[in-house]
Design an enzyme around this catalytic site. Structure first.
Site, PDB file in Angstrom:
ATOM      1  N   GLY A 198     -21.544  19.869 -71.401  1.00  0.00           N
ATOM      2  CA  GLY A 198     -22.941  19.991 -71.187  1.00  0.00           C
ATOM      3  C   GLY A 198     -22.763  22.135 -71.030  1.00  0.00           C
ATOM      4  O   GLY A 198     -24.056  22.724 -71.263  1.00  0.00           O
TER       5      GLY A 198
ATOM      6  N   SER B 288      -6.313  26.409 -52.860  1.00  0.00           N
ATOM      7  CA  SER B 288      -7.201  27.171 -52.667  1.00  0.00           C
ATOM      8  C   SER B 288      -7.785  27.293 -51.375  1.00  0.00           C
ATOM      9  O   SER B 288      -8.378  28.333 -51.262  1.00  0.00           O
ATOM     10  CB  SER B 288      -7.866  27.572 -54.208  1.00  0.00           C
ATOM     11  OG  SER B 288      -8.723  26.333 -54.285  1.00  0.00           O
TER      12      SER B 288
ATOM     13  N   LYS C  44     -16.116  29.745 -59.749  1.00  0.00           N
ATOM     14  CA  LYS C  44     -15.664  29.644 -58.629  1.00  0.00           C
ATOM     15  C   LYS C  44     -17.332  31.082 -58.507  1.00  0.00           C
ATOM     16  O   LYS C  44     -18.080  30.870 -56.942  1.00  0.00           O
ATOM     17  CB  LYS C  44     -14.269  30.510 -57.509  1.00  0.00           C
ATOM     18  CG  LYS C  44     -13.423  29.329 -57.483  1.00  0.00           C
ATOM     19  CD  LYS C  44     -12.376  29.166 -57.363  1.00  0.00           C
ATOM     20  CE  LYS C  44     -11.766  27.938 -56.900  1.00  0.00           C
ATOM     21  NZ  LYS C  44      -9.956  28.124 -56.246  1.00  0.00           N
TER      22      LYS C  44
ATOM     23  N   GLY D 124     -14.275  23.542 -70.918  1.00  0.00           N
ATOM     24  CA  GLY D 124     -15.169  23.752 -70.566  1.00  0.00           C
ATOM     25  C   GLY D 124     -15.683  22.905 -69.819  1.00  0.00           C
ATOM     26  O   GLY D 124     -16.154  21.659 -70.095  1.00  0.00           O
ATOM     27  N   PRO D 125     -16.672  22.924 -68.438  1.00  0.00           N
ATOM     28  CA  PRO D 125     -17.481  22.274 -68.071  1.00  0.00           C
ATOM     29  C   PRO D 125     -18.032  21.130 -68.857  1.00  0.00           C
ATOM     30  O   PRO D 125     -18.931  21.740 -70.006  1.00  0.00           O
ATOM     31  CB  PRO D 125     -18.379  22.746 -66.611  1.00  0.00           C
ATOM     32  CG  PRO D 125     -17.425  23.963 -67.114  1.00  0.00           C
ATOM     33  CD  PRO D 125     -17.298  24.074 -68.042  1.00  0.00           C
TER      34      PRO D 125
HETATM   35  P1  ADP Z   1     -20.267  19.682 -74.147  1.00  0.00           P
HETATM   36  O1  ADP Z   1     -19.816  19.470 -75.730  1.00  0.00           O
HETATM   37  O2  ADP Z   1     -19.580  20.873 -73.682  1.00  0.00           O
HETATM   38  O3  ADP Z   1     -20.270  18.646 -73.386  1.00  0.00           O
HETATM   39  P2  ADP Z   1     -23.445  19.327 -75.501  1.00  0.00           P
HETATM   40  O4  ADP Z   1     -22.887  21.125 -77.116  1.00  0.00           O
HETATM   41  O5  ADP Z   1     -23.542  18.019 -75.692  1.00  0.00           O
HETATM   42  O6  ADP Z   1     -22.350  20.104 -74.522  1.00  0.00           O
HETATM   43  O7  ADP Z   1     -24.441  20.361 -75.393  1.00  0.00           O
HETATM   44  C1  ADP Z   1     -25.501  20.045 -74.483  1.00  0.00           C
HETATM   45  C2  ADP Z   1     -26.556  20.597 -74.715  1.00  0.00           C
HETATM   46  O8  ADP Z   1     -27.314  21.306 -74.368  1.00  0.00           O
HETATM   47  C3  ADP Z   1     -27.100  20.327 -76.361  1.00  0.00           C
HETATM   48  O9  ADP Z   1     -27.726  20.126 -76.523  1.00  0.00           O
HETATM   49  C4  ADP Z   1     -26.934  21.694 -76.592  1.00  0.00           C
HETATM   50  O10 ADP Z   1     -27.509  22.181 -77.571  1.00  0.00           O
HETATM   51  C5  ADP Z   1     -27.473  22.102 -75.358  1.00  0.00           C
HETATM   52  N1  ADP Z   1     -26.820  23.960 -75.568  1.00  0.00           N
HETATM   53  C6  ADP Z   1     -25.697  24.083 -74.347  1.00  0.00           C
HETATM   54  N2  ADP Z   1     -25.257  25.256 -74.819  1.00  0.00           N
HETATM   55  C7  ADP Z   1     -26.433  26.271 -75.384  1.00  0.00           C
HETATM   56  C8  ADP Z   1     -26.759  27.668 -75.767  1.00  0.00           C
HETATM   57  N3  ADP Z   1     -25.489  28.147 -75.640  1.00  0.00           N
HETATM   58  N4  ADP Z   1     -27.815  27.459 -76.202  1.00  0.00           N
HETATM   59  C9  ADP Z   1     -28.344  26.607 -76.404  1.00  0.00           C
HETATM   60  N5  ADP Z   1     -28.390  25.558 -76.880  1.00  0.00           N
HETATM   61  C10 ADP Z   1     -26.950  24.975 -75.205  1.00  0.00           C
END
Ligand code: ADP
Length: 906
Positions: free
Chosen positions: A378, A743, A786, A375-376
């Site tokens: 964050g 697309s 999208k 996934g994207p």
């Molecule tokens: P990724 O690994 O997908 O790039 P992270 O796991 O590092 O992202 O998440 C980034 C931040 O966003 C973290 O501090 C995480 O706790 C918060 N976060 C992301 N999704 C959620 C969610 N569904 N509920 C609570 N916090 C989230």
């Protein structure tokens, strides 16, 4: 005690002339050979000779060899040492030379030089053999006394050294076993003496004289050692101590130096290491390797580079958690609560993770698939991995694989290689100290490839449950069981993960969040976390939901919440300053007496510092708590909004349409702009397009040209040949970003249709879909992202390929409610949806003759005649009516309604 040397040297000896160092009988010396005569001697006697006799030379000290063999032989020192050449090492750099290792046998004196070229040969007389204890009683007693005295001093000297060192013990034994007359030569070679002193000893042919000369040298050495020991007592840790005895490595090692202390410590360490190896619970095979390496280590001198290498290896082997593991505490109900507490939304991901954990609870030795969250950035992939470790009660370790392009990073370097070390997997195990941690392999899609091998291929073995129970790191060179490790991988896209690796993993898509989800995540998780990190409380700061929405829509554009989190961090920092200032002011306000008490001084301060006066006037106004973050505060802290939603304004002229694009960062809306000008029928494409996208543009033009008459499309001069005397320019804004993919096809067609018809595309419609030359609309990927992007951008209607209809189930319900969807199987459907009043505009009021060509399901030229919408201002109303009418009218043709691809999701 033998008085006669058992050595019998030849009567003719080749002479090696040396001027540095003096070789004494019974000692060994290394000497460099680079003059022509000496080189000749080595080449023709030592390198070509085959008998033992040919390795015996006469070493003449204190005699420089002439630089050229044309010169005469210099005067030779009268007495030399017959020597055995033990080793010859040759080198061509910086000039040809040999290094000779010679061991002294006995003294000789030159009787006559027999020849000078190519190397000198002399008739010699062996001296030591002739030496015997004199026969007269007096001298025999005298000599016995001298030798006894010498022996005592020698024993005293050796006893001052550390007997636990094997070389010292050996020397002590030698003192007893060697004939006494051999001792002066050997000890002179060992103790610190100058070349001149050694030469004097060599020249002392008479034993009595030799003893007499060496006793003072021994005494000097003993005194030196005593002094050293005294200073050592005083200054235990003084690093710059005098080294009393030159270590003589080959014959014997004399301890009592700094190196010995280090050696002692090292010996202790090695004993400890050996104990650890014995105590460790490593498998049989690994244990055997360790024992073998330990044996090698003990024999190695510490100065050898391999010593450190072997020692590091053994230390790693004993530190590795061969049998150490944590006990899983698996309670699915608790796991569910924990996952729910830590993360909002992500239902699909949480469900799959719980399933995985449930199966583990039932069968602990699960050789299950490796989960890969895609996934994207964050969206919480890493954070879920961490929660899994927490629910299982296991150690967590993250291995960042982004940019890793050397397979040794995974598998380690072989130990033959200098600077070799284990790979990240083994290193990770050493760090966590247990053999069943949760390893998060972050960013597996960003593994590189280089000449140093393919790290993805190395990961295959790690991730294959069938193979990883005996994973062999190149550095360890013994198998380590990885089957207890729980691997979770994360990636932004599966497109760049090598297929073989992808095959080992179960992909779980983690899509981006909707605005509502982001608001919930922000208020449940991000804001409380940021407040805690900045030492703030909800009584000091309040962020209403409307502000959060403002930040989401106007300050961030992302699928995850990382940037949103950073914005909250910025707000908290700004508020922390205000709160701290406020506390300071309040404190001052509470102490008005104190300020008065300090009276005069305070006045002076105020007079001299006008700025502090203005600050003092502020004192009356500490910030009101809680500080409310409204739009104005937001603007102050974060600056003016970065993104504005001006979708409707953008489409104020023909030749613009809104498409939907998918990026690894989530979905995005994308404007496509077209303009035409007089020219030669050229098509210009700008905006960093990939080949596939360029082809889509050509397809779109071709389709429109072939259907120009049908849709009443003309060029500027009214001709149906659209490119006649006309150039077209298509531009995809955000020119710095590379774009590719099929697309955008439908969007390009719509944009060009708008340009050639002069009609505006609806501002609230976005579209996506691949086109064919026949005008069919084919399915595309990334539908959920999208649709979310369209929703984020405030659009109302989305045109999607009909075969993507099933993907809409993944879109959250409230988003589906806010949007209306039109599924299209051919370009007619797209154009009809994109333009108010259909495309082309139906000229005959009352009845709309729409020819929907539904070749897609094998239906050829089905004609549908439907009534046009009566209410032209409201598309919604018109479309529902349209839908109803459609159902009614298709009955005429006997075609099923579902084949007519106009649908609403209302
Ligand atoms: P990724 O690994 O997908 O790039 P992270 O796991 O590092 O992202 O998440 C980034 C931040 O966003 C973290 O501090 C995480 O706790 C918060 N976060 C992301 N999704 C959620 C969610 N569904 N509920 C609570 N916090 C989230």
């Amino acid at each position: 005690m033998s008085s006669v040397s058992p050595i019998q040297i030849p009567s003719r000896l080749p002479l090696l002339l040396t001027h540095e160092g003096v070789l004494l009988p019974g000692s060994t010396m290394r000497t460099s050979v680079d003059s022509p005569r000496n080189l000749q001697l080595v080449r023709s006697r030592l390198l070509k000779g085959t008998s033992l006799q040919s390795t015996i030379l006469g070493v003449i000290p204190n005699t420089p060899d002439p630089a050229s063999d044309a010169q005469d032989l210099p005067p030779l020192h009268r007495i030399g040492t017959a020597a055995l050449a033990v080793q010859v090492v040759g080198s061509n750099w910086p000039k040809p030379h040999y290094t000779l290792l010679v061991t002294g046998l006995c003294r000789f004196q030159i009787v006559q030089v027999l020849k000078e070229k190519p190397y000198p040969v002399a008739e010699v007389e062996q001296l030591d053999r002739l030496e015997e204890f004199p026969s007269t009683c007096k001298t025999r007693a005298e000599l016995g006394e001298l030798s006894e005295q010498f022996y005592k001093y020698a024993v005293q000297l050796v006893d001052m050294l550390d007997m636990s060192v094997p070389a010292v013990a050996k020397l002590r034994r030698l003192l007893d076993s060697l004939p006494r007359e051999a001792l002066p030569d050997i000890l002179t070679a060992i103790i610190r003496t100058s070349d001149k002193e050694k030469l004097q000893i060599l020249d002392a042919v008479s034993l009595e004289e030799r003893f007499k000369m060496t006793i003072p040298l021994l005494v000097r050495q003993i005194e030196g050692l005593k002094l050293l020991q005294k200073t050592r007592k005083h200054k235990q840790d003084d690093e710059k101590r005098v080294i009393a005895i030159r270590p003589m490595r080959r014959v014997t090692h004399i301890p009592g130096t700094l190196e010995d202390e280090d050696e002692d410590e090292d010996n202790d360490d090695i004993i400890m290491l050996e104990k650890k190896i014995r105590a460790s619970s490593m498998p049989e095979q690994a244990h055997r390797v360790c024992v073998k390496e330990m044996k090698r280590l003990k024999k190695m001198p510490q100065s050898m580079p391999e010593y450190a290498l072997t020692r590091n290896y053994l230390e790693l082997m004993v530190e590795l958690p061969w049998n150490k593991s944590t006990t899983d505490r698996l309670d699915i109900r608790a796991a569910r609560v924990l996952l729910d507490n830590d993360h909002y939304a992500m239902e699909k991901l949480k469900k799959r993770v719980l399933e995985y954990l449930a199966v583990r609870q039932l069968k602990s030795s699960l050789k299950g698939p490796i989960l890969c969250f895609v996934g994207p950035p964050g969206v919480g992939k890493t954070s879920v991995g961490r929660s899994v470790a927490k629910t299982l009660g296991r150690e967590f370790h993250r291995i960042a694989l982004g940019g890793v392009c050397d397979q040794s990073d995974i598998r380690g370097h072989r130990r033959t290689y200098v600077g070799s070390m284990p790979g990240r997997i083994i290193n990770g195990l050493k760090t966590v100290g247990v053999n069943n941690p949760v390893f998060l392999l972050d960013e597996v899609d960003k593994l590189g490839k280089s000449l140093q091998g393919d790290p993805a291929a190395a990961l295959l073995e790690v991730l294959d449950p069938e193979q990883n129970h005996n994973f062999t790191d190149h550095y360890l060179n013994v198998a380590f069981d990885l089957s207890q490790v729980l691997f979770i991988a994360t990636a932004n896209t599966t497109a760049t993960i090598p297929p073989a690796l992808l095959d080992r993993m179960e992909i779980i898509q983690v899509p981006g969040y909707t605005q509502e989800e982001k608001i919930e995540i922000a208020h449940r998780h991000l804001i409380p976390k940021q407040l805690e990190q900045h030492g703030l409380t909800p009584q000091q700061i309040q962020i209403p939901q409307a502000t959060t929405l403002d930040i989401i829509t106007r300050y961030t554009r992302e699928a995850g919440v990382r940037s949103l989190d950073r914005k909250f961090g910025a707000i908290c920092r700004a508020v922390a300053v205000k709160v701290a200032e406020g506390q300071h002011k309040e404190a001052k306000l509470e102490r008005p007496d104190a300020t008065e008490g300090e009276g005069g001084r305070e006045h002076v301060l105020k007079d001299t510092e006008p700025e502090s006066i203005s600050a003092a006037t502020d004192l009356a106004l500490p910030p009101e708590m809680p500080i409310l973050i409204d739009f104005h505060a937001l603007k102050d802290i974060l600056g003016p909004p970065m993104y504005e939603m001006e979708v409707s304004e953008r489409l104020s002229q023909p030749g613009v349409a809104i498409g939907l694009a998918w990026t690894p960062l989530g979905g995005e809306i994308m404007f496509v702009e077209a303009s035409r000008m007089d020219g030669e029928g050229q098509l210009t494409l700008t905006g960093q397009l990939g080949d596939v996208m360029k082809e889509s543009a050509h397809l779109a033009i071709s389709w429109l040209r072939s259907n120009a008459k049908k849709y009443h499309l003309t060029n500027t001069s009214g001709s149906f040949d659209l490119l006649d005397n006309t150039d077209i320019h298509l531009h995809f804004p955000a020119g710095a970003v590379t774009k590719d993919g099929p697309s955008a096809g439908v969007t390009i067609v719509t944009c060009l249709a708008s340009l050639f018809s002069g009609r505006l595309v609806r501002s609230d419609v976005a579209m996506t879909g691949e086109i064919t030359l026949r005008g069919l609309v084919l399915p595309v990927g990334g539908m959920k992202d999208k649709v979310l992007a369209a929703h984020r951008a405030g659009l109302k209607c989305v045109v999607i390929p009909q075969r993507n209809e099933k993907d809409l189930e993944e879109v959250p319900g409230h988003v589906r409610q806010d949007l209306s969807f039109i599924t299209a199987s051919c370009l007619d459907d797209v154009l009809n949806a994109a333009f108010d009043g259909g495309f082309p505009v139906k000229t005959r009021p009352g009845v709309l003759n729409s020819k929907l060509t539904c070749k897609y399901k094998g239906l050829d030229k089905q004609k549908y005649s439907v009534l046009p919408p009566t209410n032209s201002s409201g598309w919604q109303a018109r479309r529902s009516l349209f839908s109803v009418k459609l159902k009614a009218t298709v009955l005429n043709t006997g075609q099923k309604t579902s084949d007519c691809h106009f649908n609403t999701w209302k």
